[in-house]
Design a protein around this motif. Structure first.
Motif, PDB file in Angstrom:
ATOM      1  N   UNK A  67      28.057  27.884  48.008  1.00  0.00           N
ATOM      2  CA  UNK A  67      28.350  29.250  47.534  1.00  0.00           C
ATOM      3  C   UNK A  67      27.056  30.004  47.292  1.00  0.00           C
ATOM      4  N   UNK A  68      27.167  31.310  47.485  1.00  0.00           N
ATOM      5  CA  UNK A  68      26.003  32.156  47.219  1.00  0.00           C
ATOM      6  C   UNK A  68      25.794  32.280  45.720  1.00  0.00           C
ATOM      7  N   UNK A  69      24.628  32.771  45.363  1.00  0.00           N
ATOM      8  CA  UNK A  69      24.402  33.135  43.961  1.00  0.00           C
ATOM      9  C   UNK A  69      25.365  34.263  43.594  1.00  0.00           C
ATOM     10  N   UNK A  70      25.676  34.402  42.302  1.00  0.00           N
ATOM     11  CA  UNK A  70      26.639  35.436  41.905  1.00  0.00           C
ATOM     12  C   UNK A  70      26.089  36.824  42.178  1.00  0.00           C
ATOM     13  N   UNK A  71      26.957  37.667  42.684  1.00  0.00           N
ATOM     14  CA  UNK A  71      26.613  39.040  43.018  1.00  0.00           C
ATOM     15  C   UNK A  71      27.288  39.963  42.004  1.00  0.00           C
ATOM     16  N   UNK A  72      26.521  40.906  41.462  1.00  0.00           N
ATOM     17  CA  UNK A  72      27.029  41.857  40.471  1.00  0.00           C
ATOM     18  C   UNK A  72      27.756  42.973  41.209  1.00  0.00           C
ATOM     19  N   UNK A  73      29.089  42.988  41.109  1.00  0.00           N
ATOM     20  CA  UNK A  73      29.874  44.033  41.806  1.00  0.00           C
ATOM     21  C   UNK A  73      29.809  45.344  41.028  1.00  0.00           C
ATOM     22  N   UNK A  74      30.186  45.305  39.739  1.00  0.00           N
ATOM     23  CA  UNK A  74      30.033  46.504  38.908  1.00  0.00           C
ATOM     24  C   UNK A  74      30.287  46.144  37.456  1.00  0.00           C
ATOM     25  N   UNK A  75      29.808  47.030  36.603  1.00  0.00           N
ATOM     26  CA  UNK A  75      30.036  46.894  35.169  1.00  0.00           C
ATOM     27  C   UNK A  75      30.973  48.009  34.733  1.00  0.00           C
ATOM     28  N   UNK A  76      32.117  47.630  34.161  1.00  0.00           N
ATOM     29  CA  UNK A  76      33.121  48.604  33.729  1.00  0.00           C
ATOM     30  C   UNK A  76      32.775  49.121  32.335  1.00  0.00           C
ATOM     31  N   UNK A  77      33.279  50.293  31.973  1.00  0.00           N
ATOM     32  CA  UNK A  77      33.026  50.830  30.641  1.00  0.00           C
ATOM     33  C   UNK A  77      34.072  50.374  29.632  1.00  0.00           C
ATOM     34  N   UNK A  78      35.032  49.545  30.052  1.00  0.00           N
ATOM     35  CA  UNK A  78      36.028  48.961  29.164  1.00  0.00           C
ATOM     36  C   UNK A  78      36.177  47.485  29.517  1.00  0.00           C
ATOM     37  N   UNK A  79      36.666  46.683  28.573  1.00  0.00           N
ATOM     38  CA  UNK A  79      36.848  45.262  28.876  1.00  0.00           C
ATOM     39  C   UNK A  79      37.816  45.070  30.047  1.00  0.00           C
ATOM     40  N   UNK A  80      37.576  43.994  30.830  1.00  0.00           N
ATOM     41  CA  UNK A  80      38.442  43.668  31.960  1.00  0.00           C
ATOM     42  C   UNK A  80      38.877  42.215  31.832  1.00  0.00           C
ATOM     43  N   UNK A  81      39.965  41.874  32.563  1.00  0.00           N
ATOM     44  CA  UNK A  81      40.452  40.491  32.580  1.00  0.00           C
ATOM     45  C   UNK A  81      41.273  40.272  33.840  1.00  0.00           C
ATOM     46  N   UNK A  82      41.591  38.986  34.073  1.00  0.00           N
ATOM     47  CA  UNK A  82      42.485  38.590  35.153  1.00  0.00           C
ATOM     48  C   UNK A  82      42.009  39.131  36.508  1.00  0.00           C
ATOM     49  N   UNK A  83      40.718  38.958  36.804  1.00  0.00           N
ATOM     50  CA  UNK A  83      40.131  39.448  38.053  1.00  0.00           C
ATOM     51  C   UNK A  83      40.539  38.516  39.196  1.00  0.00           C
ATOM     52  N   UNK A  84      40.853  39.114  40.349  1.00  0.00           N
ATOM     53  CA  UNK A  84      41.157  38.338  41.546  1.00  0.00           C
ATOM     54  C   UNK A  84      40.716  39.123  42.769  1.00  0.00           C
ATOM     55  N   UNK A  85      40.531  38.447  43.889  1.00  0.00           N
ATOM     56  CA  UNK A  85      40.102  39.084  45.119  1.00  0.00           C
ATOM     57  C   UNK A  85      41.101  38.750  46.222  1.00  0.00           C
ATOM     58  N   UNK A  86      41.355  39.770  47.125  1.00  0.00           N
ATOM     59  CA  UNK A  86      42.394  39.631  48.142  1.00  0.00           C
ATOM     60  C   UNK A  86      41.953  40.355  49.413  1.00  0.00           C
ATOM     61  N   UNK A  87      42.503  39.902  50.517  1.00  0.00           N
ATOM     62  CA  UNK A  87      42.203  40.511  51.827  1.00  0.00           C
ATOM     63  C   UNK A  87      43.496  40.916  52.497  1.00  0.00           C
ATOM     64  N   UNK A  88      43.471  42.116  53.108  1.00  0.00           N
ATOM     65  CA  UNK A  88      44.620  42.512  53.925  1.00  0.00           C
ATOM     66  C   UNK A  88      44.321  42.367  55.419  1.00  0.00           C
ATOM     67  N   UNK A  89      43.225  41.667  55.733  1.00  0.00           N
ATOM     68  CA  UNK A  89      42.802  41.465  57.121  1.00  0.00           C
ATOM     69  C   UNK A  89      41.710  42.415  57.547  1.00  0.00           C
ATOM     70  N   UNK A  90      41.719  43.615  56.965  1.00  0.00           N
ATOM     71  CA  UNK A  90      40.697  44.607  57.299  1.00  0.00           C
ATOM     72  C   UNK A  90      39.767  44.866  56.124  1.00  0.00           C
ATOM     73  N   UNK A  91      40.326  44.863  54.911  1.00  0.00           N
ATOM     74  CA  UNK A  91      39.563  45.230  53.722  1.00  0.00           C
ATOM     75  C   UNK A  91      39.667  44.135  52.678  1.00  0.00           C
ATOM     76  N   UNK A  92      38.669  44.147  51.816  1.00  0.00           N
ATOM     77  CA  UNK A  92      38.695  43.287  50.641  1.00  0.00           C
ATOM     78  C   UNK A  92      39.039  44.133  49.413  1.00  0.00           C
TER      79      UNK A  92
END
Length: 817
Positions: A67-92
């Motif tokens: 695995x690559x080193x962790x990449x910083x996607x973004x910092x939100x201005x409010x707390x976040x939870x339950x993050x997941x990643x998905x593909x529709x074949x064209x986009x992430x």
């Protein structure tokens, strides 16, 4: 995967899940509150996760070996939870829950958001809100199918106390985001003529445009300004003060309604049951909350009117009648038959609607019209359904068709226009028939005959004497069922008013009858723990009996409808009165409630239920008092003595009393209606016996009112109001009295100008000396009441003389200290 200690790990397989590697860890990730979801996209494996308000991404080019080193996607201005990643074949897509603090809630609210990448995770879009409602929404599942990412979400946007599942397509579905209602305050029950407050707490992300309430055909605005019962301005609590529903208007048709025009409340069901039906008279109220984007959410509630809901007939708000109904018997050829609606005895042979109709047909309802309803309005139009079922109406244009149209557009009723059969101040109509199959009846040997009963109930609230009266017109119609041998007439028919009268405490009541007033009645044995020292007496009187042929050309029978519709007369006939009275006893073997067609018939003839004549001096539950010879007592009229003077045939015990007021015989000719009018009369005096006197006075007035065709209140077209046609002086009430009593008098209309008349009401002592002038002035036509205070006078007999127009009338009263 994660274990109970939030340790995150994974395992991989290269042979289609036949074998698995040892436990592996993500670089830089040792703990996470949720399992990490990976997504395969264009030959790479992606994993996303959160730390506080930050979202990170790691990528594996070799299916999870490295695995690559962790990449910083973004910092939100409010707390976040339950993050997941998905593909529709064209986009992430990185999907996550965002937690925002809402001031009005003093709490956090959760939205679903996502970021999109069109270049394999190198760059990401701005944050996109997938759900926009100010509710709590959580990711349930995200699944890929047919090139789309389908999402299921748990949300409490409809009910803040419960979550429901919603389905959408990521990046395609647009959330309408209606306002969310956190609570509403709409009363469950209210009183007539009393304003009430409604409130609702609602928030919308884009802002609320309006809040309105629809009630009683009006629309009201709710405000958040601190001035309409809505707490503080700007707190998202909206309020309004709603005007109370007026007690003098009718309700929409329903399977059950309560006759609630005057002091008597009488529940009515569409199969003829009186009193013993649980009525819930309601009006719906709906609040609509509209946001700036024109999204609408609603909250509705049916509001119960306390005074006219519930079961049992009531007077002064207390129970007087458990159940009311009737028995009918007669002959169909040689077959003797009987049927009934007596819910108190669990006998119901009639069902709602016309003969042959489905009892559950939506138009088989109780219809009502009140005199204060708008002319040609909704209740007048609803009366069309009543007319289709046999209800009477005033045919102003004489075309035989009920068509309530304001022909000249003046907004008021004119005499050349149709209107419902409104006698006095209200009418309640329903129709029912004897269609209950024999197998479902207590009298299993009696099949349906094809009898319809068209029932109209009338009441007045503008005549103080009739405030304690309800009239019931039973229009009996023998139609038959089309059988080849059914007779053209039902002969030797008897009709009985049957009641289970419970005056407060049901166990201390007594039955009696008054043959001079064609009435049976129930009175109390003394004080009652519900009504106190002066429980009422309840009379049931035959006002218009059935017509019976006499063959004498000088005899006339009548069917009276009131001043608008008029009078039908029948030469060679007469109206029958009460022809017998009985009081069945629940616990007596030979005087119990009717249990067979023959026992009904026996009772209708004044016999016991074995068909034997009752001996007034031998019947153990009664006795003949005051030295009256038993031979002079008519045994068909049970307990016909006077309880006030304790003279005659008197019922000895107290009990849960029932009574049958009988009239007959008469014939029911096929397709010719026979109208019988009865009245329920309640009298309440200063004690249980004085209540009998009061009820007698009212009942006497009822019979006089029938003689003048119910014309105390008549339609006056030019004034569009109700005025009396005749003069009348009532007996004072109470009488005897101490120290005050009330006197009612009526001044009639004498000419087309409704001219006021000089009127006097003067009290004299027994020597004819004037004691007090109560009235000496010019009075307009109408019914009046005045109180005479005799606190400064000695006990004794006094007279009061009423003079108005050409009428001079005097009555006696007794001051008893």
């Amino acid at each position: 995967m994660k274990d109970s200690g939030d340790n995150v790990f994974y395992t991989r397989s290269d042979d289609g899940a036949l074998t698995w590697s040892t436990i592996l860890s993500f670089p830089d990730i040792q703990y996470n509150s949720n399992p990490i979801i990976t997504s395969y996209h264009k030959y790479n494996l992606y994993a996303a996760y959160e730390e506080g308000s930050k979202i990170f991404l790691t990528i594996s080019p070799d299916k999870g070996v490295t695995w690559s080193a962790q990449l910083d996607v973004f910092t939100n201005n409010n707390p976040v939870s339950n993050v997941s990643i998905h593909s529709d074949g064209d986009n992430l897509f990185i999907v996550f829950e965002e937690h925002l603090y809402v001031d009005q809630l003093d709490d956090f609210q959760t939205d679903l958001c996502y970021k999109r990448s069109i270049n394999n995770g190198e760059n990401w879009s701005e944050k996109i809100k997938y759900t926009k409602s100010i509710a709590n929404e959580y990711i349930s599942e995200i699944n890929f199918s047919s090139g789309k990412l389908y999402t299921t979400i748990l949300s409490n946007r409809v009910n803040v106390n419960n979550s429901e599942t919603y389905l959408g397509i990521l990046d395609l579905t647009k959330d309408p985001a209606p306002p969310i209602v956190f609570w509403s305050e709409i009363p469950s029950s209210i009183d007539f003529d009393r304003d009430f407050t409604i409130r609702i707490f609602a928030i919308d992300e884009t802002g609320i445009e309006s809040v309105t309430a629809a009630y009683n055909d009006e629309v009201y605005t709710l405000y958040d300004d601190g001035n309409h019962g809505d707490d503080s301005a700007g707190d998202n609590i909206f309020g309004a003060i709603i005007p109370g529903f007026p007690s003098n208007f009718s309700f929409d048709p329903a399977r059950s309604l309560a006759v609630a025009v005057n002091n008597i409340i009488l529940p009515v069901y569409n199969n003829g049951v009186l009193a013993s039906v649980n009525v819930a008279v309601t009006k719906g109220l709906t609040i609509d909350i509209t946001d700036i984007d024109d999204n609408i959410v609603s909250r509705s509630k049916n509001i119960i009117y306390r005074e006219i809901s519930g079961s049992n007939g009531k007077y002064d708000g207390k129970n007087i009648l458990f159940g009311g109904g009737f028995y009918i018997s007669g002959f169909a050829g040689d077959l003797m038959w009987a049927n009934t609606v007596t819910s108190g005895s669990l006998l119901i042979d009639y069902q709602a609607g016309l003969i042959g109709s489905d009892p559950k047909y939506p138009d088989n309802l109780v219809y009502s019209v009140r005199s204060d309803d708008p002319p040609f309005g909704k209740s007048w139009q609803n009366w069309n359904k009543s007319v289709e079922q046999g209800a009477y109406f005033y045919d102003g244009d004489g075309d035989g068709i009920y068509n309530p149209v304001d022909k000249n557009g003046n907004g008021v009723w004119d005499s050349n226009e149709d209107k419902p059969d409104i006698l006095y101040d209200g009418v309640y109509f329903t129709v029912y028939n004897d269609g209950i199959p024999a197998s479902e009846r207590r009298f299993e040997s009696i099949d349906p005959l094809g009898i319809e009963v068209r029932q109209s109930i009338y009441a007045s609230y503008r005549n103080t004497i009739l405030d304690d009266v309800v009239f019931i017109r039973y229009s009996l119609l023998y139609k038959g069922l089309g059988g080849p041998v059914e007779p053209d007439s039902l002969t030797k028919v008897y009709f009985s008013v049957f009641t289970d009268t419970d005056i407060g405490d049901a166990s201390d009541d007594k039955p009696a009858c008054d043959t001079t007033l064609h009435s049976g009645y129930i009175y109390n044995d003394g004080s009652d723990y519900v009504f106190g020292v002066n429980p009422p007496a309840v009379f049931k009187t035959v006002v218009q009996g059935p017509i019976s042929k006499t063959g004498n050309s000088t005899d006339y029978g009548y069917n009276k409808f009131g001043p608008d519709i008029g009078i039908q007369s029948y030469q060679g006939y007469k109206n029958l009165g009460m022809t017998s009275f009985v009081a069945p006893q629940k616990s007596s073997p030979y005087l119990r409630d009717p249990y067979s067609p023959s026992s009904v018939r026996y009772y209708q003839h004044g016999l016991d239920n074995y068909g034997e004549k009752v001996d007034p001096c031998e019947l153990v539950i009664g006795e003949v008092r005051g030295g009256l010879d038993c031979a002079d007592v008519d045994s068909k009229f049970w307990f016909s003595g006077d309880p006030v003077t304790d003279y005659g045939w008197i019922y000895k015990n107290s009990m849960d009393a029932r009574d049958m007021i009988n009239t007959g015989p008469f014939d029911l000719v096929k397709n010719e209606p026979m109208d019988i009018i009865v009245a329920y009369v309640v009298g309440r005096g200063i004690d249980h016996l004085n209540s009998i006197d009061r009820a007698r006075e009212i009942t006497q007035y009822v019979h006089e009112e029938y003689q003048r065709n119910f014309s105390t209140l008549v339609s006056v077209e030019d004034k569009h109001e109700e005025l009396p046609a005749k003069f009348y002086l009532s007996q004072n009430y109470p009488n005897p009295f101490n120290p005050a009593t009330k006197i009612n008098y009526t001044i009639g209309v004498v000419d087309e100008n409704f001219r006021p008349l000089q009127t006097q009401l003067i009290v004299y002592d027994i020597l004819g000396r004037e004691v007090k002038t109560l009235v000496n002035e010019v009075k307009a036509p109408g019914t009046y009441e005045i109180t005479f205070d005799a606190s400064q006078l000695a006990s004794g007999v006094y007279f009061y003389r009423f003079t108005s127009g050409n009428l001079v009338q005097t009555k006696k009263m007794i001051l008893l200290r």
